[in-house]
Design a protein around this motif. Structure first.
Motif, PDB file in Angstrom:
ATOM      1  N   PHE A 111      29.205  35.250  48.293  1.00  0.00           N
ATOM      2  CA  PHE A 111      29.584  35.575  48.848  1.00  0.00           C
ATOM      3  C   PHE A 111      31.063  36.625  48.798  1.00  0.00           C
ATOM      4  CE2 PHE A 111      28.747  31.084  49.616  1.00  0.00           C
ATOM      5  CZ  PHE A 111      29.083  30.945  51.005  1.00  0.00           C
ATOM      6  N   ALA A 112      31.501  36.937  49.152  1.00  0.00           N
ATOM      7  CA  ALA A 112      32.665  38.505  49.639  1.00  0.00           C
ATOM      8  C   ALA A 112      33.685  37.987  48.781  1.00  0.00           C
ATOM      9  CB  ALA A 112      33.274  38.523  50.780  1.00  0.00           C
ATOM     10  N   THR A 116      40.308  31.876  47.543  1.00  0.00           N
ATOM     11  CA  THR A 116      40.497  30.333  48.023  1.00  0.00           C
ATOM     12  C   THR A 116      39.211  29.589  48.715  1.00  0.00           C
ATOM     13  OG1 THR A 116      42.623  31.846  49.627  1.00  0.00           O
ATOM     14  CG2 THR A 116      41.705  29.797  50.172  1.00  0.00           C
ATOM     15  N   GLY A 117      39.626  28.439  48.352  1.00  0.00           N
ATOM     16  CA  GLY A 117      38.792  27.399  48.515  1.00  0.00           C
ATOM     17  C   GLY A 117      37.355  26.841  47.620  1.00  0.00           C
ATOM     18  N   TYR A 118      36.642  26.504  47.902  1.00  0.00           N
ATOM     19  CA  TYR A 118      34.736  26.951  46.658  1.00  0.00           C
ATOM     20  C   TYR A 118      33.861  27.295  47.953  1.00  0.00           C
ATOM     21  CZ  TYR A 118      33.915  22.607  49.650  1.00  0.00           C
ATOM     22  OH  TYR A 118      33.523  21.593  50.637  1.00  0.00           O
ATOM     23  N   ARG A 119      33.084  27.623  47.438  1.00  0.00           N
ATOM     24  CA  ARG A 119      31.819  28.117  47.870  1.00  0.00           C
ATOM     25  C   ARG A 119      30.348  26.795  46.891  1.00  0.00           C
ATOM     26  NH1 ARG A 119      35.804  29.990  48.871  1.00  0.00           N
ATOM     27  NH2 ARG A 119      35.878  32.095  48.786  1.00  0.00           N
ATOM     28  N   LYS A 136      31.198  25.842  43.341  1.00  0.00           N
ATOM     29  CA  LYS A 136      31.802  26.701  42.435  1.00  0.00           C
ATOM     30  C   LYS A 136      33.145  27.344  43.066  1.00  0.00           C
ATOM     31  CE  LYS A 136      29.192  30.747  41.515  1.00  0.00           C
ATOM     32  NZ  LYS A 136      28.704  31.957  40.394  1.00  0.00           N
ATOM     33  N   THR A 137      34.576  26.631  42.752  1.00  0.00           N
ATOM     34  CA  THR A 137      35.995  27.709  42.776  1.00  0.00           C
ATOM     35  C   THR A 137      35.666  28.690  42.243  1.00  0.00           C
ATOM     36  OG1 THR A 137      36.714  25.821  43.394  1.00  0.00           O
ATOM     37  CG2 THR A 137      37.702  27.147  43.022  1.00  0.00           C
ATOM     38  N   PRO A 138      35.530  30.163  42.886  1.00  0.00           N
ATOM     39  CA  PRO A 138      35.793  30.971  42.708  1.00  0.00           C
ATOM     40  C   PRO A 138      36.957  31.979  42.222  1.00  0.00           C
ATOM     41  CG  PRO A 138      36.442  31.579  45.095  1.00  0.00           C
ATOM     42  CD  PRO A 138      35.282  30.206  45.050  1.00  0.00           C
ATOM     43  N   THR A 139      36.959  32.803  41.190  1.00  0.00           N
ATOM     44  CA  THR A 139      38.573  33.420  40.196  1.00  0.00           C
ATOM     45  C   THR A 139      38.254  34.622  40.868  1.00  0.00           C
ATOM     46  OG1 THR A 139      37.875  34.202  37.888  1.00  0.00           O
ATOM     47  CG2 THR A 139      38.073  31.155  38.430  1.00  0.00           C
ATOM     48  N   ALA A 140      40.222  34.760  40.399  1.00  0.00           N
ATOM     49  CA  ALA A 140      40.220  36.009  40.409  1.00  0.00           C
ATOM     50  C   ALA A 140      39.541  37.169  39.939  1.00  0.00           C
ATOM     51  CB  ALA A 140      41.562  36.738  40.198  1.00  0.00           C
ATOM     52  N   ALA A 141      39.018  36.264  37.920  1.00  0.00           N
ATOM     53  CA  ALA A 141      38.725  37.612  37.420  1.00  0.00           C
ATOM     54  C   ALA A 141      37.006  37.685  38.020  1.00  0.00           C
ATOM     55  CB  ALA A 141      38.115  36.974  35.772  1.00  0.00           C
ATOM     56  N   GLN A 167      31.685  27.423  52.911  1.00  0.00           N
ATOM     57  CA  GLN A 167      32.888  27.595  52.000  1.00  0.00           C
ATOM     58  C   GLN A 167      34.012  27.528  52.972  1.00  0.00           C
ATOM     59  OE1 GLN A 167      34.649  30.133  53.090  1.00  0.00           O
ATOM     60  NE2 GLN A 167      34.284  30.800  55.408  1.00  0.00           N
ATOM     61  N   THR A 168      35.136  27.354  51.949  1.00  0.00           N
ATOM     62  CA  THR A 168      35.916  26.713  52.268  1.00  0.00           C
ATOM     63  C   THR A 168      37.523  27.986  52.375  1.00  0.00           C
ATOM     64  OG1 THR A 168      36.953  25.907  50.876  1.00  0.00           O
ATOM     65  CG2 THR A 168      35.683  24.693  52.477  1.00  0.00           C
TER      66      THR A 168
END
Length: 195
Positions: A111-112, A116-119, A136-141, A167-168
């Motif tokens: 995902f781009a 925010t949210g989870y994938r 999983k939940t993406p992080t800024a890192a 995705q959310t």
């Protein structure tokens, strides 16, 4: 030594072997894709299925995924397809088994960047049964969220699998295309069916 002319006529495709007592015997005819397999001392060799069919497909364009909406990914191109398991013209989201057996199935998606949210990525069997899920939940890192989901599953001829994502982020988000690894979907036959 015995010359070829001294041998009795036999059946086309059979092989000569010797049984546990040392008596001459034959190995039954295999098919074009079979390989000769030893069954150990005291047992005649047999022809067994050889390397099975395999397919790997991809999409060369981003796909927009609406917020909180399960969406099948489609695949418009093939890296290889050894058994007509994918079509680029219809049902492009499907991989369909044409040979029954146990398959290793995998899907890669990404995902781009958005934190925010989870994938989620899922592999689905015959349009109704989930057989694999990664969430999983993406992080800024991390930024862009890339996934690989994989499983072993038994498929009958005409069974099919799809890969969907969820995705959310709060808005539409692209399932992105990167190199030769996302989005990609494939399966390979690894063993005969169990029954």
């Amino acid at each position: 030594s015995v010359g070829i002319s001294a041998l009795a006529d036999g059946t086309d495709g059979e092989l000569i072997t010797w049984d546990a007592s040392g008596a001459a015997a034959t190995v039954g005819v295999g098919t074009a894709t079979n390989v000769l397999t030893s069954n150990g001392a005291g047992a005649a060799p047999t022809f067994q299925p050889g390397p099975g069919p395999a397919v790997r497909v991809y999409n060369d364009a981003n796909q927009s995924i609406a917020n909180a909406t399960t969406t099948d990914l489609t695949f418009n191109s093939e890296r290889f397809d050894t058994d007509s398991m994918h079509s680029t013209a219809s049902n492009t989201e499907r991989l369909t088994a044409t040979t029954a057996g146990i398959y290793v199935i995998f899907a890669n998606a990404g995902f781009a960047s958005n934190t925010t949210g989870y994938r989620e990525i899922n592999i689905k069997y015959n349009g109704s049964t989930y057989i694999c899920r990664v969430k999983k939940t993406p992080t800024a890192a991390i930024g862009e969220a890339d996934f690989t989901a994989s499983c072993l599953y038994e498929l009958a001829a005409t069974d099919y699998v799809t890969v969907n994502v969820y995705q959310t982020s709060g808005g539409a988000l692209n399932s992105v295309t990167t190199g030769n690894f996302i989005p990609e979907f494939g399966m390979a036959w690894v063993a005969p069916a169990s029954s």
